[in-house]
Design an enzyme around this catalytic site. Structure first.
Site, PDB file in Angstrom:
ATOM      1  N   GLU A 196       9.123  -0.984 -16.683  1.00 42.15           N
ATOM      2  CA  GLU A 196       8.244  -1.878 -17.409  1.00 42.15           C
ATOM      3  C   GLU A 196       6.811  -1.459 -17.198  1.00 42.15           C
ATOM      4  O   GLU A 196       6.295  -1.497 -16.082  1.00 42.15           O
ATOM      5  CB  GLU A 196       8.421  -3.317 -16.892  1.00 42.15           C
ATOM      6  CG  GLU A 196       7.498  -4.293 -17.579  1.00 42.15           C
ATOM      7  CD  GLU A 196       7.035  -5.428 -16.686  1.00 42.15           C
ATOM      8  OE1 GLU A 196       6.775  -6.506 -17.214  1.00 42.15           O
ATOM      9  OE2 GLU A 196       6.940  -5.242 -15.461  1.00 42.15           O
ATOM     10  N   ASP A 226       0.849  -1.192   0.000  1.00 37.35           N
ATOM     11  CA  ASP A 226       0.000   0.000   0.000  1.00 37.35           C
ATOM     12  C   ASP A 226       0.889   1.250   0.000  1.00 37.35           C
ATOM     13  O   ASP A 226       1.352   1.700   1.046  1.00 37.35           O
ATOM     14  CB  ASP A 226      -0.906  -0.019   1.243  1.00 37.35           C
ATOM     15  CG  ASP A 226      -1.831   1.189   1.292  1.00 37.35           C
ATOM     16  OD1 ASP A 226      -1.765   2.034   0.368  1.00 37.35           O
ATOM     17  OD2 ASP A 226      -2.616   1.283   2.252  1.00 37.35           O
ATOM     18  N   ASP A 231      10.069  -2.553 -11.959  1.00 38.40           N
ATOM     19  CA  ASP A 231       9.210  -3.666 -12.329  1.00 38.40           C
ATOM     20  C   ASP A 231       7.736  -3.277 -12.130  1.00 38.40           C
ATOM     21  O   ASP A 231       7.409  -2.532 -11.195  1.00 38.40           O
ATOM     22  CB  ASP A 231       9.547  -4.870 -11.438  1.00 38.40           C
ATOM     23  CG  ASP A 231       8.700  -6.076 -11.770  1.00 38.40           C
ATOM     24  OD1 ASP A 231       8.705  -6.488 -12.945  1.00 38.40           O
ATOM     25  OD2 ASP A 231       8.018  -6.603 -10.861  1.00 38.40           O
TER      26      ASP A 231
END
Ligand code: CA
Length: 483
Positions: A262, A203, A232
C-alpha cells in the site's frame, strides 16, 4: 498471475468475536469455487487490545498465542485457528497473503524518559520546540511471551518519534533526539517528511532494528506457511529497508512468494518512482484507479468515462498493479474514506475483473457487506457472476471502444483454451449501443447477455461485428449463447 483474483478477507467493522478464521475456513472450498485464488488476511499480530483491527501492532511474534493486552486471541481468532485456516486454504489451492505492519508499534509495556523535539504536524521538518525531555511509551518487553521466539526488547532508541508526552500530557509529533536520530530520508515527502504516521514510529535505520525485523521476517514466513505479503503504509517506511527485507525473505523462503503493498498516493509519478526504487520487487495497489472510479461514481454522467484509466498504475505498469474498488481504509468512516457509490459497483467490478490488466482484489465489504452502525449490504451475487465470467471468458487480446463521455466497451477475444469472445459495455449515462468486433469466426453466432441485464439476442454479422446494448448506468456482458 494469470486470471487469478484475491479477496481482501476483512473490513474495518467486523465484529470482535474471534470467528473470522473459523468462518473463512468453513468457506474455503466455496471461495475457490466462486473464483478466488488468494486471500489477503488482516494483520494477524497482537494489537493494542482484542478489538484492534490489527494495524496497532504490539507484538509481531504473537499471532494469537500469548496472554498479552488482555487477550490470547486477536480480533480474528487464535494461532491454532489461523494455522488450521491456512492449511484448509492450501488444500483448495488458495494462496495466503499476510498483512505486514512494519512502520510502528503500539501499546508499549512501559514509558521512558528521553530527549525529543516537537515538530509541526503539517511540516515535520519544521521544529516547533526546544529539545527537552519527554516521557514516551516506547518500552516493549512482552512479559506475556516470556522471550519465546525472540529475546529482543524495544526501547526508545529503536524508534524515531512518538505522539504523546505522558509527563506534560501533551499530544503532538515528537521527534526523538540522539545520535543518528533523524526522520528517514527515503520516505514520502508529503508533509515535509512522512516518516511519522502513528504510534511509536520504528527507526529502520537502527542496525539492531534491522537485524531484529529481518530475523522476525524469516521466522514468520516459516512459522506459518504464507505465500505472500502485503506491506502496510509503505510511504512511511525507508525504501532501502523494504528492499533489504524483501531480499532477505526471498533468500529464506523456498516457495513462490508474492509481495504487494500500500503506497497511498494519487500522483502516478510518485508511484512509478517508488516502483523503480524497490526494483519492482513489490506490486502496488492502484490507488489512482480507485480514485478515478470514486470520481466517476460521484459525478455520474458528468464524468468523462474515457478518462477512467488516466494516470493509473494499471495503464502505466500493468504487470505491477493490484486493482481494487474499495478497501478497509476507503470504507465509510475510515481514515481514507472515498467509497465508490452503490450504482457504480457493478461497473467498477467489471472494470477490474473483466479487463486484461491488473491483479484484482475484491473487498470483503463489497462482497459480504459492512458491519457497524451504518451497515451496508454486500454485492456477493453480482460479484460471483462477474468472477465466473472472468474465469470462463476474460482471456486473450483486448480491444477497447471509447464511444463517448458516458459509453465505453471492450472485447476479449479468448485464447486456445478459452475460445469465443466476450463483449462488455459500460454506460454512465443513457442506454447505448456499440458495434464491436468479436471475430470473423463468430459470424452468424447468437450472443446473449450473461448478467440478466438484457433479454435481447445479438446476431454477429458476416463481418464479425455485433450491435451490443447497455441500459443506463450499468454494465452488460455478452458471449455466445450456450443453450
Ligand atoms: Ca515511519
Amino acid at each position: 498471475m494469470g486470471n487469478n483474483v484475491m479477496l481482501q478477507a476483512f473490513e474495518w467493522n467486523l465484529e470482535n468475536n474471534g470467528k473470522l478464521y473459523v468462518q473463512l475456513k468453513q468457506e474455503a472450498k466455496q471461495l475457490k469455487e466462486n473464483g478466488f485464488d488468494a486471500l489477503w488476511l488482516p494483520p494477524m499480530f497482537k494489537g493494542t487490545g482484542q478489538n484492534d483491527v490489527g494495524y496497532g501492532v504490539y507484538d509481531l511474534y504473537d499471532l494469537g498465542e500469548f496472554d498479552q493486552k488482555g487477550t490470547i486471541r486477536t480480533k480474528y481468532g487464535t494461532l491454532k485457528e489461523l494455522k488450521e485456516l491456512i492449511d484448509e486454504l492450501h488444500k483448495y489451492e488458495i494462496k495466503v497473503y499476510a498483512d505486514i505492519v512494519l512502520n510502528h508499534k503500539a501499546g508499549a509495556d512501559y514509558s521512558e524518559e528521553f530527549a525529543a523535539i516537537q515538530v509541526d504536524e503539517e511540516d515535520r521538518m519544521k521544529e516547533i520546540s526546544d529539545v527537552y525531555n519527554i516521557e514516551g511509551w516506547t518500552g516493549f518487553n512482552f512479559p506475556g511471551r516470556n522471550q519465546k521466539y525472540s529475546a529482543f526488547e524495544w526501547n526508545f532508541q529503536h524508534f524515531s518519534g512518538v505522539d504523546f508526552d505522558q509527563k506534560a500530557g501533551t499530544e503532538g509529533i515528537f521527534k526523538i533526539v540522539g545520535e543518528n536520530k533523524e526522520w528517514a530520508n527515503d520516505v514520502s515527502e508529503e508533509k515535509g517528511n512522512y516518516d511519522y504516521l502513528m504510534f511509536a514510529d520504528i527507526d529502520h535505520k537502527h542496525p539492531d532494528v534491522q537485524k531484529e525485523l529481518l530475523n522476525w521476517g524469516e521466522w514468520f514466513v516459516n512459522f506459518i506457511e504464507i505465500d505472500g505479503m502485503r506491506f502496510d503504509a509503505l510511504k512511511h517506511i525507508d525504501i532501502s529497508f523494504i528492499e533489504q527485507f524483501i531480499k532477505h525473505i526471498e533468500k529464506n523462503v523456498e516457495r513462490d512468494f508474492y509481495f504487494f503493498g500500500e503506497y497511498w498516493v494519487y500522483e502516478e509519478s510518485k508511484k512509478s518512482n517508488y516502483l523503480y526504487e524497490t526494483k519492482y520487487h513489490t506490486d502496488l495497489f492502484d490507488v489512482a484507479f480507485h480514485y478515478n472510479m470514486v470520481e466517476a461514481s460521484v459525478n455520474g454522467s458528468n464524468y468523462d468515462i474515457r478518462k477512467i484509466f488516466d494516470g493509473t498504475l494499471t495503464k502505466e505498469h500493468p504487470m505491477m498493479s493490484v486493482t481494487f474498488v474499495d478497501n478497509h481504509d476507503s470504507q465509510p468512516g475510515q481514515a481514507l474514506e472515498s467509497f465508490v457509490e452503490g450504482w457504480f459497483k457493478k461497473i467498477a467490478y467489471g472494470l477490474i475483473l473483466l479487463r486484461k490488466d491488473g491483479y484484482p482484489c475484491v473487498f470483503y465489504g463489497d462482497y459480504y457487506g459492512i458491519n457497524g452502525e451504518d451497515p451496508m449490504k454486500g454485492h456477493k451475487e453480482m460479484i460471483d457472476q462477474l468472477l465466473q465470467i472472468r474465469k470462463q471468458y476474460a482471456y486473450g487480446q483486448q480491444d477497447t471502444y471509447m464511444e463517448n463521455e458516458n459509453l465505453m466497451g471492450w472485447v476479449r477475444h479468448g485464447d486456445d483454451a478459452h475460445p469465443g469472445s466476450l463483449a462488455v459495455l459500460v454506460s454512465t449515462g443513457d442506454s447505448g449501443v456499440i458495434s464491436m468486433f468479436v471475430g470473423k469466426d463468430q459470424a452468424g453466432k447468437i450472443y446473449t447477455e450473461l448478467t440478466n441485464n438484457n433479454d435481447h439476442e445479438v446476431e454477429i454479422n458476416d463481418k464479425g461485428f455485433g450491435e451490443f446494448e447497455v441500459g443506463p448506468g450499468t454494465l452488460t456482458c455478452w458471449a455466445e449463447k450456450t443453450q
